[in-house]
Design an enzyme around this catalytic site. Structure first.
Site, PDB file in Angstrom:
ATOM      1  N   ASP A 511     -39.355 -46.216  -7.719  1.00 45.69           N
ATOM      2  CA  ASP A 511     -40.223 -45.036  -7.876  1.00 45.69           C
ATOM      3  C   ASP A 511     -39.835 -44.006  -6.811  1.00 45.69           C
ATOM      4  O   ASP A 511     -39.550 -44.344  -5.654  1.00 45.69           O
ATOM      5  CB  ASP A 511     -41.693 -45.456  -7.693  1.00 45.69           C
ATOM      6  CG  ASP A 511     -42.681 -44.357  -8.021  1.00 45.69           C
ATOM      7  OD1 ASP A 511     -43.251 -44.398  -9.142  1.00 45.69           O
ATOM      8  OD2 ASP A 511     -42.845 -43.442  -7.186  1.00 45.69           O
ATOM      9  N   ASN A 519     -42.959 -31.373  -7.512  1.00 45.19           N
ATOM     10  CA  ASN A 519     -43.589 -30.597  -8.600  1.00 45.19           C
ATOM     11  C   ASN A 519     -44.423 -29.461  -8.027  1.00 45.19           C
ATOM     12  O   ASN A 519     -44.352 -28.315  -8.531  1.00 45.19           O
ATOM     13  CB  ASN A 519     -44.478 -31.500  -9.438  1.00 45.19           C
ATOM     14  CG  ASN A 519     -43.692 -32.190 -10.539  1.00 45.19           C
ATOM     15  OD1 ASN A 519     -42.612 -31.709 -10.925  1.00 45.19           O
ATOM     16  ND2 ASN A 519     -44.200 -33.304 -11.027  1.00 45.19           N
ATOM     17  N   HIS A 524     -42.648 -27.740 -11.963  1.00 45.42           N
ATOM     18  CA  HIS A 524     -42.480 -28.905 -12.843  1.00 45.42           C
ATOM     19  C   HIS A 524     -41.056 -28.998 -13.404  1.00 45.42           C
ATOM     20  O   HIS A 524     -40.478 -30.098 -13.563  1.00 45.42           O
ATOM     21  CB  HIS A 524     -43.500 -28.821 -13.980  1.00 45.42           C
ATOM     22  CG  HIS A 524     -43.913 -30.147 -14.495  1.00 45.42           C
ATOM     23  ND1 HIS A 524     -43.244 -30.799 -15.496  1.00 45.42           N
ATOM     24  CD2 HIS A 524     -44.941 -31.012 -14.116  1.00 45.42           C
ATOM     25  CE1 HIS A 524     -43.810 -31.951 -15.735  1.00 45.42           C
ATOM     26  NE2 HIS A 524     -44.854 -32.115 -14.905  1.00 45.42           N
ATOM     27  N   ASP A 528     -38.356 -31.953 -13.276  1.00 46.32           N
ATOM     28  CA  ASP A 528     -37.604 -32.513 -14.430  1.00 46.32           C
ATOM     29  C   ASP A 528     -36.124 -32.623 -14.084  1.00 46.32           C
ATOM     30  O   ASP A 528     -35.466 -33.624 -14.387  1.00 46.32           O
ATOM     31  CB  ASP A 528     -37.764 -31.627 -15.662  1.00 46.32           C
ATOM     32  CG  ASP A 528     -39.116 -31.855 -16.339  1.00 46.32           C
ATOM     33  OD1 ASP A 528     -39.827 -32.794 -15.922  1.00 46.32           O
ATOM     34  OD2 ASP A 528     -39.421 -31.130 -17.307  1.00 46.32           O
ATOM     35  N   GLU A 554     -42.097 -40.843 -12.791  1.00 44.67           N
ATOM     36  CA  GLU A 554     -40.942 -40.879 -11.896  1.00 44.67           C
ATOM     37  C   GLU A 554     -40.575 -42.314 -11.577  1.00 44.67           C
ATOM     38  O   GLU A 554     -39.841 -42.602 -10.637  1.00 44.67           O
ATOM     39  CB  GLU A 554     -41.245 -40.077 -10.617  1.00 44.67           C
ATOM     40  CG  GLU A 554     -42.032 -40.773  -9.544  1.00 44.67           C
ATOM     41  CD  GLU A 554     -43.518 -41.002  -9.840  1.00 44.67           C
ATOM     42  OE1 GLU A 554     -43.915 -40.897 -11.033  1.00 44.67           O
ATOM     43  OE2 GLU A 554     -44.262 -41.310  -8.915  1.00 44.67           O
TER      44      GLU A 554
HETATM   45  N1  LIG Z   1     -41.746 -32.776 -13.084  1.00 45.94           N
HETATM   46  C1  LIG Z   1     -42.235 -33.929 -13.540  1.00 45.94           C
HETATM   47  N2  LIG Z   1     -43.163 -34.528 -12.859  1.00 45.94           N
HETATM   48  C2  LIG Z   1     -43.676 -35.715 -13.265  1.00 45.94           C
HETATM   49  C3  LIG Z   1     -43.172 -36.324 -14.414  1.00 45.94           C
HETATM   50  N3  LIG Z   1     -43.878 -37.519 -14.563  1.00 45.94           N
HETATM   51  C4  LIG Z   1     -44.745 -37.607 -13.518  1.00 45.94           C
HETATM   52  N4  LIG Z   1     -44.631 -36.529 -12.764  1.00 45.94           N
HETATM   53  C5  LIG Z   1     -45.356 -36.206 -11.576  1.00 45.94           C
HETATM   54  O1  LIG Z   1     -45.105 -37.129 -10.561  1.00 45.94           O
HETATM   55  C6  LIG Z   1     -46.207 -37.153  -9.707  1.00 45.94           C
HETATM   56  C7  LIG Z   1     -46.552 -38.532  -9.308  1.00 45.94           C
HETATM   57  O2  LIG Z   1     -47.437 -38.439  -8.353  1.00 45.94           O
HETATM   58  P1  LIG Z   1     -48.083 -39.635  -7.641  1.00 45.94           P
HETATM   59  O3  LIG Z   1     -48.436 -40.706  -8.617  1.00 45.94           O
HETATM   60  O4  LIG Z   1     -49.179 -39.161  -6.827  1.00 45.94           O
HETATM   61  O5  LIG Z   1     -46.984 -40.178  -6.675  1.00 45.94           O
HETATM   62  P2  LIG Z   1     -46.171 -39.500  -5.523  1.00 45.94           P
HETATM   63  O6  LIG Z   1     -46.554 -38.089  -5.420  1.00 45.94           O
HETATM   64  O7  LIG Z   1     -44.703 -39.718  -5.856  1.00 45.94           O
HETATM   65  O8  LIG Z   1     -46.545 -40.270  -4.311  1.00 45.94           O
HETATM   66  P3  LIG Z   1     -46.151 -41.780  -4.063  1.00 45.94           P
HETATM   67  O9  LIG Z   1     -45.661 -42.349  -5.297  1.00 45.94           O
HETATM   68  O10 LIG Z   1     -47.336 -42.391  -3.557  1.00 45.94           O
HETATM   69  O11 LIG Z   1     -45.055 -41.689  -3.040  1.00 45.94           O
HETATM   70  C8  LIG Z   1     -47.275 -36.435 -10.495  1.00 45.94           C
HETATM   71  O12 LIG Z   1     -47.532 -35.154  -9.860  1.00 45.94           O
HETATM   72  C9  LIG Z   1     -46.768 -36.263 -11.846  1.00 45.94           C
HETATM   73  O13 LIG Z   1     -47.242 -35.092 -12.467  1.00 45.94           O
HETATM   74  C10 LIG Z   1     -42.175 -35.678 -15.116  1.00 45.94           C
HETATM   75  O14 LIG Z   1     -41.682 -36.132 -16.132  1.00 45.94           O
HETATM   76  N5  LIG Z   1     -41.729 -34.479 -14.627  1.00 45.94           N
END
Ligand SMILES: Nc1nc2c(ncn2[C@@H]2O[C@H](COP(=O)(O)OP(=O)(O)OP(=O)(O)O)[C@@H](O)[C@H]2O)c(=O)[nH]1
Length: 642
Positions: A511, A519, A524, A528, A554
């Site tokens: 992850d 983002n 966003h 991507d 992610e």
């Molecule tokens: N740009 C983009 N963002 C994504 C996608 N899928 C998930 N996200 C974003 O990834 C972020 C995940 O955030 P969190 O679950 O808080 O995790 P984090 O910010 O990486 O923090 P930790 O995992 O705790 O280190 C979210 O803001 C989602 O919107 C995607 O396909 N594209």
């Protein structure tokens, strides 16, 4: 059996014939007695014995039916002309009538008539003339002492005279009787020019005979020397005209000679003595014999010609009939071929010249084909193809269902199914062909092929779409990696397979750390781009047998079959370090990210997908909790590694 009124009753005819025969014999006896007798030599006491000749002719013509007439006539002649006593006349008449009847019967049995062979003439002379005369004389000899022998005449002299007389009479009269007996081809009577010639010869000869035998003075030597002219005339008539006419002419000459003798004038009556009469008689006999022999030769030739002509006519008739039958047969065959619903044609194998084509063929080729100077190769689009068929026909004799391209007289090309067979006729080789226009079939075949091709292409497109769809279904559109659906599908199968092989499968859950910040900071779209770049990096980083999936957001999951725990852990550490150092170009930004990785291994952390995913996920959570940018193994592994 009904008889018409005009039919003569048999008994009446028989009685009439008897009386007529008797009268004829009596008259001829009277005539004989008028002829000069021998006074000098005493041998030929009787002159030419005409009744004997007449009797033989009657016996030959009417057979045993004339027995009564002959016997009666001879008896009357003996009694009334020769003045025999009636008993002797009747008895001697038995021999005189029986002898010719026996001779005629014998000749009939040997089929001596008609005289168209020399052998038959000789047979007639031997059996008929000589035999008859001998029989008659021998029989008469028994009765010559019965007071009827002329005074001063020896018996043998009388018998000799009688015998010679009868012989001469029969010989002299035979040609005269032959016109009644002789059968010959009648074609000479149908030719007008020949008929005129016959009549001219006949009457001129008879006129000359009148002059020769009646008018001319017997003392004039020139008259006697004219006799050979009659030989020439007779032979001429026999050769050029009907034989019967020659016999008539001979009879006329004989009668005129006798008449001249009776009148004491003419060539036959050279002097009142026996020598003149004997000479005349000898000439008549020679003339008679010559005519018999020559007539037989002529008749033989004519019968042969006639037989040949009739045989020729029969043959011609057969040829005509056969020709007619052939024409009928040909007409029937032509009718059948003409009425055939299929195009048929016939041509020479050599040269290809068309002999026949039926109406269907003419309609197909749009032109008349009867007896024209057309050749089959003129209708082939490729004449070499016809040569190929000809070669097959020469070697095999027939060709079945051969597809060829033809054209008609107007240039329209079409496909045809051709079947041919070679036939022999009149030392020639012909080809009979049945032609079937298959243009429509060919067109349908082409349409079918085109439809098949289109269908095949369509199917290929569908298959390609299906493949694409299948890929789409199991691929993540952003990164191009396998998606979670595929992971759920492949992981159980992979585990079952590796467990069966006693192998291992490492499950790596990773992850991106603090991705939300990217983002939030760069947008966003930039996030991507980072995810896409990370996916590409991961795809290149692992072996082709490894399965790299985007698990969601992610988060990524990588399956590594056949890898041991230490190797998997080492690889995770390397990956973690590599990503840490990796500059990621996302839009206009160059960024760095770190990864947190959780690792579980089958069968150490479980043998089913849920256990392994859960264990790896738990390890990931632990890595996050411990400050991120690190690798953590599933919980029970800690002990194993330490
Ligand atoms: N740009 C983009 N963002 C994504 C996608 N899928 C998930 N996200 C974003 O990834 C972020 C995940 O955030 P969190 O679950 O808080 O995790 P984090 O910010 O990486 O923090 P930790 O995992 O705790 O280190 C979210 O803001 C989602 O919107 C995607 O396909 N594209």
């Amino acid at each position: 059996m009904s008889t018409s009124g005009k039919t003569v009753k048999p008994w009446l005819a028989s009685a009439g014939g008897t009386l007529a025969s008797a009268a004829g014999l009596w008259l001829s006896a009277l005539l004989s007695m008028q002829l000069p007798r021998s006074v000098d030599f005493g041998v030929l006491a009787l002159p030419l014995w005409l009744p004997a000749g007449l009797a033989l002719a009657i016996a030959m013509h009417w057979g045993w039916r004339s027995a009564g007439g002959l016997w009666l006539g001879m008896a009357v002649s003996n009694a009334l002309v020769l003045h025999y006593a009636w008993p002797a006349a009747l008895l001697i008449a038995l021999g005189q009538s029986g002898a010719p009847l026996l001779a005629a019967s014998m000749l009939r049995r040997q089929q001596a008539l008609p005289f168209y062979r020399l052998s038959r003439v000789l047979m007639f002379l031997w059996c008929g003339v000589l035999g008859s005369a001998l029989l008659s004389v021998v029989w008469s000899g028994f009765f010559l002492d019965a007071g009827i022998l002329p005074a001063g005449v020896e018996r043998w002299q009388c018998l000799l005279a009688r015998g010679l007389g009868e012989l001469s009479g029969m010989l002299a009269l035979t040609p005269s009787a032959l016109f009644l007996l002789q059968a010959e081809p009648a074609r000479y009577s149908r030719n007008p020019a020949r008929w005129l010639e016959s009549m001219l010869l006949l009457w001129v000869s008879l006129l000359l005979a009148v002059v020769e035998f009646i008018v001319a003075d017997y003392r004039h030597g020139v008259a006697a020397s004219l006799w050979p002219l009659f030989f020439i005339a007779l032979m001429w008539v026999a050769f050029r005209c009907r034989l019967a006419l020659a016999y008539w002419l001979h009879s006329g000459i004989v009668l005129l000679a006798f008449a001249g003798v009776l009148l004491h004038n003419g060539a036959a009556y050279q002097d009142p003595g026996l020598s003149g009469m004997a000479a005349a008689g000898m000439l008549l006999l020679v003339q008679s014999l010559a005519l018999l022999v020559f007539g037989a030769l002529v008749a033989e030739r004519r019968f042969t010609e006639d037989w040949l002509r009739r045989a020729n006519q029969t043959l011609e008739g057969k040829v005509v009939e056969r020709t007619r039958q052939l024409a009928e047969s040909e007409a029937r065959l032509k009718l059948m071929a003409d009425a055939s619903p299929f195009p048929l044609a016939m041509n020479n194998l050599n040269g290809g010249g068309l002999i026949y084509a039926n109406a269907q063929a003419e309609s197909l080729f749009k032109c008349r084909l009867d007896g024209l100077q057309r050749r089959v190769q003129d209708f082939y689009v490729d004449p070499a193809e016809r040569e190929g068929i000809s070669a097959l026909l020469r070697s095999q004799g027939a060709v079945r269902d051969h597809e060829v391209q033809l054209h008609d007289a107007e240039g329209r090309q079409f496909w045809a199914l051709v079947s041919c067979a070679v036939v022999h006729s009149d030392q020639e080789l012909y080809v009979i062909s049945g032609i079937n226009d298959i243009s429509e079939r060919k067109r349908l075949e082409r349409s079918l092929h085109a439809a098949n091709d289109a269908l095949r292409q369509h199917v290929a497109e569908i298959e390609s779409l299906q493949v694409g769809l299948r890929e789409q279904v199991r691929r993540d559109p952003l990164t191009g990696l396998f998606n979670r659906r595929y992971l759920d599908e492949i992981l159980p199968r992979l585990l079952a397979h590796m467990l069966a092989l006693d192998g291992t499968v490492a499950v790596m859950m990773l992850d991106a750390d603090h991705f939300k910040r990217i983002n939030d900071s760069y947008g966003h779209q930039c996030g991507d781009a980072v995810l896409a770049a990370l996916g590409a990096f991961l795809r290149d980083r692992f072996r082709s047998g490894d399965i790299v999936c985007r698990y969601g957001g992610e988060e990524f999951c990588i399956l590594m079959p056949g890898i041991a725990l230490e190797a998997a852990s080492h690889k995770a550490e390397q990956l973690c370090a590599a990503v840490r150092q990796l500059p990621i170009q996302a839009l206009e930004h160059q960024l760095h990210i770190t990864l947190s990785i959780g690792l579980s291994v089958c069968p150490l952390h479980g043998e089913d997908p849920e256990s392994l995913i859960h264990a790896a996920d738990a390890a990931l959570y632990q890595a996050k909790a411990l400050g991120r940018d690190q690798v953590r193994l599933a919980s029970n592994t800690q002990r194993v590694l330490s």
